[in-house]
Design an enzyme around this catalytic site. Structure first.
Site, mmCIF file in Angstrom:
data_model
loop_
_atom_site.group_PDB
_atom_site.id
_atom_site.type_symbol
_atom_site.label_atom_id
_atom_site.label_comp_id
_atom_site.label_asym_id
_atom_site.label_seq_id
_atom_site.Cartn_x
_atom_site.Cartn_y
_atom_site.Cartn_z
ATOM 1 N N HIS A 64 8.406 37.244 3.734
ATOM 2 C CA HIS A 64 8.277 35.821 4.073
ATOM 3 C C HIS A 64 8.774 35.544 5.491
ATOM 4 O O HIS A 64 9.980 35.467 5.738
ATOM 5 C CB HIS A 64 9.054 34.992 3.028
ATOM 6 C CG HIS A 64 8.935 33.520 3.217
ATOM 7 N ND1 HIS A 64 9.921 32.625 2.869
ATOM 8 C CD2 HIS A 64 7.929 32.763 3.740
ATOM 9 C CE1 HIS A 64 9.530 31.403 3.171
ATOM 10 N NE2 HIS A 64 8.335 31.456 3.696
ATOM 11 N N ASN B 207 13.080 27.969 1.127
ATOM 12 C CA ASN B 207 12.379 26.744 0.722
ATOM 13 C C ASN B 207 13.033 26.025 -0.444
ATOM 14 O O ASN B 207 12.801 24.836 -0.649
ATOM 15 C CB ASN B 207 10.914 27.046 0.436
ATOM 16 C CG ASN B 207 10.162 27.190 1.738
ATOM 17 O OD1 ASN B 207 10.343 26.376 2.647
ATOM 18 N ND2 ASN B 207 9.366 28.230 1.866
HETATM 19 N N1 CAA Z 1 4.279 29.347 18.466
HETATM 20 C C1 CAA Z 1 4.848 30.256 19.276
HETATM 21 N N2 CAA Z 1 5.859 29.983 20.108
HETATM 22 C C2 CAA Z 1 6.325 28.715 20.114
HETATM 23 C C3 CAA Z 1 5.786 27.715 19.299
HETATM 24 C C4 CAA Z 1 4.716 28.059 18.455
HETATM 25 N N3 CAA Z 1 4.147 27.171 17.612
HETATM 26 N N4 CAA Z 1 6.456 26.558 19.533
HETATM 27 C C5 CAA Z 1 7.376 26.842 20.453
HETATM 28 N N5 CAA Z 1 7.310 28.125 20.815
HETATM 29 C C6 CAA Z 1 8.152 28.820 21.782
HETATM 30 C C7 CAA Z 1 7.964 28.240 23.160
HETATM 31 O O1 CAA Z 1 6.889 28.883 23.834
HETATM 32 C C8 CAA Z 1 9.287 28.536 23.817
HETATM 33 O O2 CAA Z 1 9.292 29.883 24.266
HETATM 34 P P1 CAA Z 1 10.001 30.285 25.661
HETATM 35 O O3 CAA Z 1 11.482 30.208 25.368
HETATM 36 O O4 CAA Z 1 9.490 31.652 25.903
HETATM 37 O O5 CAA Z 1 9.603 29.260 26.645
HETATM 38 C C9 CAA Z 1 10.310 28.448 22.658
HETATM 39 O O6 CAA Z 1 9.526 28.566 21.450
HETATM 40 C C10 CAA Z 1 11.046 27.131 22.658
HETATM 41 O O7 CAA Z 1 10.063 26.108 22.660
HETATM 42 P P2 CAA Z 1 10.233 24.667 23.323
HETATM 43 O O8 CAA Z 1 11.230 24.751 24.425
HETATM 44 O O9 CAA Z 1 8.880 24.121 23.617
HETATM 45 O O10 CAA Z 1 10.733 23.761 22.135
HETATM 46 P P3 CAA Z 1 12.045 23.810 21.289
HETATM 47 O O11 CAA Z 1 13.223 24.291 22.058
HETATM 48 O O12 CAA Z 1 12.090 22.495 20.624
HETATM 49 O O13 CAA Z 1 11.761 24.912 20.159
HETATM 50 C C11 CAA Z 1 11.054 25.396 17.977
HETATM 51 C C12 CAA Z 1 10.645 24.871 19.348
HETATM 52 C C13 CAA Z 1 11.567 26.831 18.110
HETATM 53 C C14 CAA Z 1 9.826 25.353 17.117
HETATM 54 C C15 CAA Z 1 12.206 24.472 17.434
HETATM 55 O O14 CAA Z 1 11.820 23.132 17.485
HETATM 56 C C16 CAA Z 1 12.623 24.829 16.023
HETATM 57 O O15 CAA Z 1 13.373 25.762 15.786
HETATM 58 N N6 CAA Z 1 12.109 24.026 15.044
HETATM 59 C C17 CAA Z 1 12.418 24.288 13.634
HETATM 60 C C18 CAA Z 1 11.566 25.416 13.143
HETATM 61 C C19 CAA Z 1 11.830 25.724 11.700
HETATM 62 O O16 CAA Z 1 12.691 25.171 11.037
HETATM 63 N N7 CAA Z 1 11.055 26.680 11.181
HETATM 64 C C20 CAA Z 1 11.103 27.058 9.790
HETATM 65 C C21 CAA Z 1 10.077 26.265 9.047
HETATM 66 S S1 CAA Z 1 10.143 26.607 7.324
HETATM 67 C C22 CAA Z 1 9.284 28.018 7.168
HETATM 68 O O17 CAA Z 1 8.729 28.579 8.067
HETATM 69 C C23 CAA Z 1 9.188 28.551 5.775
HETATM 70 C C24 CAA Z 1 8.098 28.057 4.933
HETATM 71 O O18 CAA Z 1 7.709 28.806 4.042
HETATM 72 C C25 CAA Z 1 7.514 26.694 5.049
HETATM 73 P P1 NAD Z 2 -3.108 27.734 7.134
HETATM 74 O O1 NAD Z 2 -3.779 26.674 6.337
HETATM 75 O O2 NAD Z 2 -2.742 27.469 8.558
HETATM 76 O O3 NAD Z 2 -3.983 29.079 7.117
HETATM 77 C C1 NAD Z 2 -4.502 29.688 5.964
HETATM 78 C C2 NAD Z 2 -5.715 30.523 6.391
HETATM 79 O O4 NAD Z 2 -6.105 31.337 5.274
HETATM 80 C C3 NAD Z 2 -6.934 29.685 6.781
HETATM 81 O O5 NAD Z 2 -7.384 30.090 8.069
HETATM 82 C C4 NAD Z 2 -7.981 30.019 5.706
HETATM 83 O O6 NAD Z 2 -9.305 30.062 6.223
HETATM 84 C C5 NAD Z 2 -7.527 31.400 5.270
HETATM 85 N N1 NAD Z 2 -7.963 31.781 3.917
HETATM 86 C C6 NAD Z 2 -7.929 31.027 2.793
HETATM 87 N N2 NAD Z 2 -8.380 31.764 1.734
HETATM 88 C C7 NAD Z 2 -8.674 32.992 2.227
HETATM 89 C C8 NAD Z 2 -9.165 34.201 1.649
HETATM 90 N N3 NAD Z 2 -9.440 34.253 0.331
HETATM 91 N N4 NAD Z 2 -9.375 35.281 2.444
HETATM 92 C C9 NAD Z 2 -9.101 35.232 3.767
HETATM 93 N N5 NAD Z 2 -8.632 34.108 4.378
HETATM 94 C C10 NAD Z 2 -8.414 33.016 3.613
HETATM 95 O O7 NAD Z 2 -1.801 28.144 6.286
HETATM 96 P P2 NAD Z 2 -0.406 28.738 6.820
HETATM 97 O O8 NAD Z 2 0.479 27.610 7.170
HETATM 98 O O9 NAD Z 2 -0.687 29.832 7.807
HETATM 99 O O10 NAD Z 2 0.165 29.350 5.461
HETATM 100 C C11 NAD Z 2 -0.307 30.570 4.957
HETATM 101 C C12 NAD Z 2 0.697 31.120 3.960
HETATM 102 O O11 NAD Z 2 1.971 31.300 4.605
HETATM 103 C C13 NAD Z 2 0.959 30.230 2.734
HETATM 104 O O12 NAD Z 2 1.223 31.030 1.615
HETATM 105 C C14 NAD Z 2 2.217 29.482 3.165
HETATM 106 O O13 NAD Z 2 2.964 28.997 2.065
HETATM 107 C C15 NAD Z 2 2.964 30.577 3.900
HETATM 108 N N6 NAD Z 2 3.952 30.100 4.865
HETATM 109 C C16 NAD Z 2 3.712 28.982 5.598
HETATM 110 C C17 NAD Z 2 4.640 28.549 6.520
HETATM 111 C C18 NAD Z 2 4.397 27.333 7.355
HETATM 112 O O14 NAD Z 2 5.344 26.833 7.982
HETATM 113 N N7 NAD Z 2 3.178 26.816 7.440
HETATM 114 C C19 NAD Z 2 5.821 29.279 6.705
HETATM 115 C C20 NAD Z 2 6.041 30.458 5.963
HETATM 116 C C21 NAD Z 2 5.086 30.852 5.031
#
Ligand code: CAA
Ligand code: NAD
Length: 283
Positions: free
Chosen positions: A140, A190
């Site tokens: 993850h 999460n």
């Molecule tokens: N993709 C790649 N790189 C990115 C990016 C993206 N979407 N967004 C920002 N960056 C990079 C920037 O290019 C920058 O790199 P450099 O240092 O080389 O310039 C660096 O990150 C810092 O970016 P910024 O200065 O523009 O912005 P910031 O200081 O606000 O940082 C952030 C951006 C790192 C996203 C910060 O806002 C942050 O940590 N946010 C929280 C992110 C978080 O909590 N993530 C976990 C989400 S939950 C999860 O992922 C699990 C799940 O299953 C849902």
């Molecule tokens: P997303 O909607 O950005 O992308 C999903 C992609 O999967 C789409 O491009 C879709 O076309 C493709 N897809 C769907 N069914 C498919 C199949 N059968 N074969 C091939 N491609 C297929 O979603 P995401 O945010 O990248 O999330 C993807 C996974 O990662 C989920 O399980 C999500 O829970 C997990 N995840 C998400 C985050 C987040 O912050 N978004 C962080 C960690 C983990």
């Protein structure tokens, strides 16, 4: 077992990020998506981020070219036939994931490890869709993958030590920190994060404050880098809803009930940044 070639399934925000980090770390990578348009968008995003990294002098132009040369794209699962590891990052839905794993099991070589980037779903159940549950594991990554240092590693009931060790080593090779977590709904990240986001959505729903003010409170008051509603839009509101549903069903506890406003936004197609509208509007 040495991992040399990796397939990443799903070229969305997570899959593209995982593919980029693997290719930058020297692995040959096939990025797969069933949707050609999503695949091309994912490939373009990787190129854009690498170009930005060159501009910021974090990598050289040669690093960028070498990374892109290690990366190919595919719309067919059968292209997993010469991969040592497959990392699935498709939508957070058990039926979709088990279908992918069951098909993949027929295409990937016998020695290949099949990993899921699921945010919350049981690895044991995903593994049961294959004939190699000992070689299935949760890997993850956090969003944005190129920036965030953590990878939660989740063993299913039957995951072997060999599989776990190979994925732990690979995670270190990607310059990420692995943390082993048990196969419980939402794992650790999460289970802790998503109820906070859901509560922030309830706070909007109940009219306690505006999204902007809630985010300001959490950013300036508790030093979060992003407010919870900006983060929800960034993660994707569909993904947030799926995760809350997994927690609600998995623990059977009403404290995890998804906020009706979150359901309504997802039904409206307001999925956050990726669709241009969520709690905020993106041009
Ligand atoms: N993709 C790649 N790189 C990115 C990016 C993206 N979407 N967004 C920002 N960056 C990079 C920037 O290019 C920058 O790199 P450099 O240092 O080389 O310039 C660096 O990150 C810092 O970016 P910024 O200065 O523009 O912005 P910031 O200081 O606000 O940082 C952030 C951006 C790192 C996203 C910060 O806002 C942050 O940590 N946010 C929280 C992110 C978080 O909590 N993530 C976990 C989400 S939950 C999860 O992922 C699990 C799940 O299953 C849902
Ligand atoms: P997303 O909607 O950005 O992308 C999903 C992609 O999967 C789409 O491009 C879709 O076309 C493709 N897809 C769907 N069914 C498919 C199949 N059968 N074969 C091939 N491609 C297929 O979603 P995401 O945010 O990248 O999330 C993807 C996974 O990662 C989920 O399980 C999500 O829970 C997990 N995840 C998400 C985050 C987040 O912050 N978004 C962080 C960690 C983990």
């Amino acid at each position: 077992m040495a991992i040399k070639k990796v397939m990443v399934i799903g070229a969305g925000q997570m899959g593209a990020g995982i593919a980029q980090v693997c290719a930058q770390s020297g692995f040959n990578v096939v990025l797969n998506d069933m949707n050609e348009e999503a695949l091309q968008k994912g490939m373009k995003n990787i190129e854009k981020l690498l170009t930005r990294a060159v501009e910021k002098e974090r990598i050289t132009n040669t690093d960028k070219t070498d990374t892109l040369n290690r990366l190919t794209s595919s719309t067919q699962l059968k292209d997993a036939r010469d991969c040592d590891l497959v990392i699935e990052a498709v939508v957070e839905n058990m039926d979709v994931k088990t279908k992918v794993f069951s098909e993949l099991d027929g295409f990937a070589p016998k020695h290949a490890i099949l990993a899921s980037n699921t945010s919350s779903l049981p690895i044991t159940e995903i593994a049961a869709a294959t004939n190699r549950p000992d070689q299935v594991i949760g890997m993850h990554f956090m969003n944005p993958v190129p920036v965030m240092k953590l990878v939660e590693i989740i063993r299913g009931l039957q995951t072997s030590d060999e599989t776990f060790n190979a994925i732990q080593t690979m995670t270190n090779e990607l310059s990420k920190t692995p943390v082993e977590v048990k196969d419980f709904p939402g794992f650790v990240s999460n289970r802790v994060l998503m109820p906070m986001i859901n509560e922030a959505i309830y706070t909007v729903y109940e009219g306690v404050a505006s999204p902007e003010d809630i985010d300001t409170v959490m950013k300036l008051g508790t030093n979060h880098p992003m407010g919870p509603l900006t983060l929800a839009d960034f993660i994707g509101l569909d993904t947030c809803l799926y995760i809350m549903e997994v927690l609600h069903e998995g623990f059977g506890d009403s404290k995890y009930r998804p906020c009706p406003l979150l359901r309504q936004y997802v039904k409206a197609g307001w999925l956050g940044k990726k669709t241009g509208r969520g709690f905020y509007q993106y041009s």
